[in-house]
Write an enzyme that holds these catalytic residues in place. Sequence first.
Site, PDB file in Angstrom:
ATOM      1  N   ASP A 272      40.413  23.550  60.906  1.00 25.59           N
ATOM      2  CA  ASP A 272      40.563  24.929  61.399  1.00 25.59           C
ATOM      3  C   ASP A 272      40.140  25.908  60.321  1.00 25.59           C
ATOM      4  OD1 ASP A 272      41.419  26.942  63.283  1.00 25.59           O
ATOM      5  OD2 ASP A 272      43.153  27.285  61.998  1.00 25.59           O
ATOM      6  N   HIS A 296      39.246  29.064  62.369  1.00 29.63           N
ATOM      7  CA  HIS A 296      40.504  29.607  61.829  1.00 29.63           C
ATOM      8  C   HIS A 296      41.317  30.321  62.929  1.00 29.63           C
ATOM      9  CE1 HIS A 296      42.496  31.043  57.823  1.00 29.63           C
ATOM     10  NE2 HIS A 296      43.409  30.841  58.771  1.00 29.63           N
ATOM     11  N   SER A 299      46.806  30.340  64.274  1.00 27.77           N
ATOM     12  CA  SER A 299      47.926  31.179  64.738  1.00 27.77           C
ATOM     13  C   SER A 299      47.524  32.077  65.908  1.00 27.77           C
ATOM     14  CB  SER A 299      48.421  32.049  63.583  1.00 27.77           C
ATOM     15  OG  SER A 299      47.380  32.918  63.153  1.00 27.77           O
TER      16      SER A 299
HETATM   17  P1  NDP Z   1      55.596  26.439  53.532  1.00 27.84           P
HETATM   18  O1  NDP Z   1      55.752  27.109  52.216  1.00 27.84           O
HETATM   19  O2  NDP Z   1      56.750  26.412  54.458  1.00 27.84           O
HETATM   20  O3  NDP Z   1      55.121  24.939  53.331  1.00 27.84           O
HETATM   21  C1  NDP Z   1      54.250  24.542  52.322  1.00 27.84           C
HETATM   22  C2  NDP Z   1      54.721  23.227  51.771  1.00 27.84           C
HETATM   23  O4  NDP Z   1      53.785  22.766  50.809  1.00 27.84           O
HETATM   24  C3  NDP Z   1      56.087  23.307  51.087  1.00 27.84           C
HETATM   25  O5  NDP Z   1      56.877  22.247  51.544  1.00 27.84           O
HETATM   26  C4  NDP Z   1      55.743  23.125  49.617  1.00 27.84           C
HETATM   27  O6  NDP Z   1      56.750  22.475  48.897  1.00 27.84           O
HETATM   28  C5  NDP Z   1      54.514  22.237  49.703  1.00 27.84           C
HETATM   29  N1  NDP Z   1      53.709  22.259  48.498  1.00 27.84           N
HETATM   30  C6  NDP Z   1      53.543  23.252  47.604  1.00 27.84           C
HETATM   31  N2  NDP Z   1      52.715  22.870  46.618  1.00 27.84           N
HETATM   32  C7  NDP Z   1      52.368  21.597  46.892  1.00 27.84           C
HETATM   33  C8  NDP Z   1      51.557  20.643  46.238  1.00 27.84           C
HETATM   34  N3  NDP Z   1      50.948  20.931  45.084  1.00 27.84           N
HETATM   35  N4  NDP Z   1      51.422  19.415  46.800  1.00 27.84           N
HETATM   36  C9  NDP Z   1      52.046  19.120  47.946  1.00 27.84           C
HETATM   37  N5  NDP Z   1      52.844  19.983  48.619  1.00 27.84           N
HETATM   38  C10 NDP Z   1      52.991  21.203  48.087  1.00 27.84           C
HETATM   39  O7  NDP Z   1      54.338  27.135  54.205  1.00 27.84           O
HETATM   40  P2  NDP Z   1      53.915  27.128  55.760  1.00 27.84           P
HETATM   41  O8  NDP Z   1      54.195  25.785  56.318  1.00 27.84           O
HETATM   42  O9  NDP Z   1      54.465  28.306  56.436  1.00 27.84           O
HETATM   43  O10 NDP Z   1      52.325  27.342  55.612  1.00 27.84           O
HETATM   44  C11 NDP Z   1      51.544  26.413  54.896  1.00 27.84           C
HETATM   45  C12 NDP Z   1      50.112  26.898  54.754  1.00 27.84           C
HETATM   46  O11 NDP Z   1      49.444  26.790  55.999  1.00 27.84           O
HETATM   47  C13 NDP Z   1      49.944  28.360  54.366  1.00 27.84           C
HETATM   48  O12 NDP Z   1      50.054  28.549  52.961  1.00 27.84           O
HETATM   49  C14 NDP Z   1      48.561  28.689  54.876  1.00 27.84           C
HETATM   50  O13 NDP Z   1      47.610  28.453  53.875  1.00 27.84           O
HETATM   51  C15 NDP Z   1      48.347  27.698  56.014  1.00 27.84           C
HETATM   52  N6  NDP Z   1      48.329  28.341  57.317  1.00 27.84           N
HETATM   53  C16 NDP Z   1      47.180  28.267  58.072  1.00 27.84           C
HETATM   54  C17 NDP Z   1      47.140  28.820  59.323  1.00 27.84           C
HETATM   55  C18 NDP Z   1      45.906  28.766  60.150  1.00 27.84           C
HETATM   56  O14 NDP Z   1      45.666  29.685  60.924  1.00 27.84           O
HETATM   57  N7  NDP Z   1      45.110  27.711  60.064  1.00 27.84           N
HETATM   58  C19 NDP Z   1      48.291  29.526  59.900  1.00 27.84           C
HETATM   59  C20 NDP Z   1      49.432  29.549  59.018  1.00 27.84           C
HETATM   60  C21 NDP Z   1      49.421  28.971  57.782  1.00 27.84           C
HETATM   61  P3  NDP Z   1      58.040  23.257  48.353  1.00 27.84           P
HETATM   62  O15 NDP Z   1      58.954  23.310  49.532  1.00 27.84           O
HETATM   63  O16 NDP Z   1      58.489  22.395  47.251  1.00 27.84           O
HETATM   64  O17 NDP Z   1      57.571  24.620  47.930  1.00 27.84           O
HETATM   65  C1  DGY Z   2      47.992  32.538  57.639  1.00 27.97           C
HETATM   66  O1  DGY Z   2      48.859  33.271  58.152  1.00 27.97           O
HETATM   67  O2  DGY Z   2      48.025  32.212  56.444  1.00 27.97           O
HETATM   68  C2  DGY Z   2      46.910  32.011  58.516  1.00 27.97           C
HETATM   69  O3  DGY Z   2      45.872  31.439  57.874  1.00 27.97           O
HETATM   70  C3  DGY Z   2      46.481  32.910  59.625  1.00 27.97           C
HETATM   71  O4  DGY Z   2      47.498  32.998  60.535  1.00 27.97           O
END
Ligand code: NDP
Ligand code: DGY
Length: 331
Positions: A272, A296, A299
Amino acid sequence: ATAAAAAAWRVVVTRRVAPEAMQILRDAAPALDLDVWDSEDPMPRDQLLARLSVGADALYCMLTDKIDAAVLDAGGDRLKMVSTMSVGYNHIDTSECKRRGVVLGNTPDVLTETTADTTVGLVLAACRRFKEATASVADGTWGTWKPNGMCGPDVYGATVGVIGLGRIGAAVARRLRAFSCKILYTGRAPKPEFEEVLDAKFVRLEELLAEADIVIPLCPLNESTKGMFDKSKFRAMKKTAVFINAARGELVNQEDLCEALTEGEIFAAGLDVTTPEPLPTDSPLIKCPNCFILPHIGSASKGTRTAMATLAAKNLVASYKGEELPSEVKL
Ligand code: NDP
Ligand code: DGY
């Protein structure tokens, strides 16, 4: 300082956002002075710099706006707050924000379920060869039903490896449990809260890559995760593995991914997110029949995008009022 004590803030908004979010900004009292780039397309960087230079207290931005030292310099001492309409904040120089005392708001939680839905869509599409299948319908090579035609690995019962079992990672794992998948995960530390509900097992990355049928990073992009998926990681996966990326394109060395897909190091990928976005139409990845790519839209449900826009507006207004933000990034 609270709004009551200070002059009304001037706010730069870098895109046309949901009317519900604009209403929250318009309802703030004393009235905010809003400078909105009223377009579906990004505010050009020279405009962003110019509009901040004339003086702004807050910036409402998107993940497509690079908020680096130059942008923060343009805002100068007057800039107090950056509110991004995204959960990811890798486009923002957080150490520069911290150094300047600029508060940062983001939009977690409200997009978790929608993004997890899209991620499972990628899993199904990549495993079951939707790209090749729909192409054959369109180009007339569909032919007859074939006993071995367009076969891919089952999602049902697969071993899934999640790198970063956070909000979205856990929501994806929860959905895939309903497909009888076995969940392995890795990250900075085990997550006991998920182990029981998801029957998820914490393993080292090496073990995850060796055992997973489907590999899904859902960790943030930062210095420790940039380029994490390179040749060595694709080689460490099963030749039948499917790689899914709905996090950030820069987690992946795309040349290495392309090679892994064309050389049969892995079976398929579903993305994505890419580098850059949009991906140029002559990108070799687009030509890979086993690489299913979305622009992308993780969301992109109407309700979720509205919820993100309103949360970003609420973060900004809370900061204006000197109140606790609904969602502040701890810098
Ligand atoms: P969260 O912070 O809830 O989850 C991220 C997880 O990654 C946490 O559990 C964190 O651990 C872990 N983490 C951090 N660093 C590392 C590492 N070096 N190796 C392995 N794991 C690691 O974020 P979200 O789930 O809300 O979102 C995650 C990502 O998804 C966003 O940062 C964004 O980039 C992407 N995203 C993409 C979207 C899209 O439209 N395609 C939409 C929304 C998000 P810990 O708990 O220890 O911090
Ligand atoms: C985010 O929120 O980080 C996504 O990439 C777009 O929703």
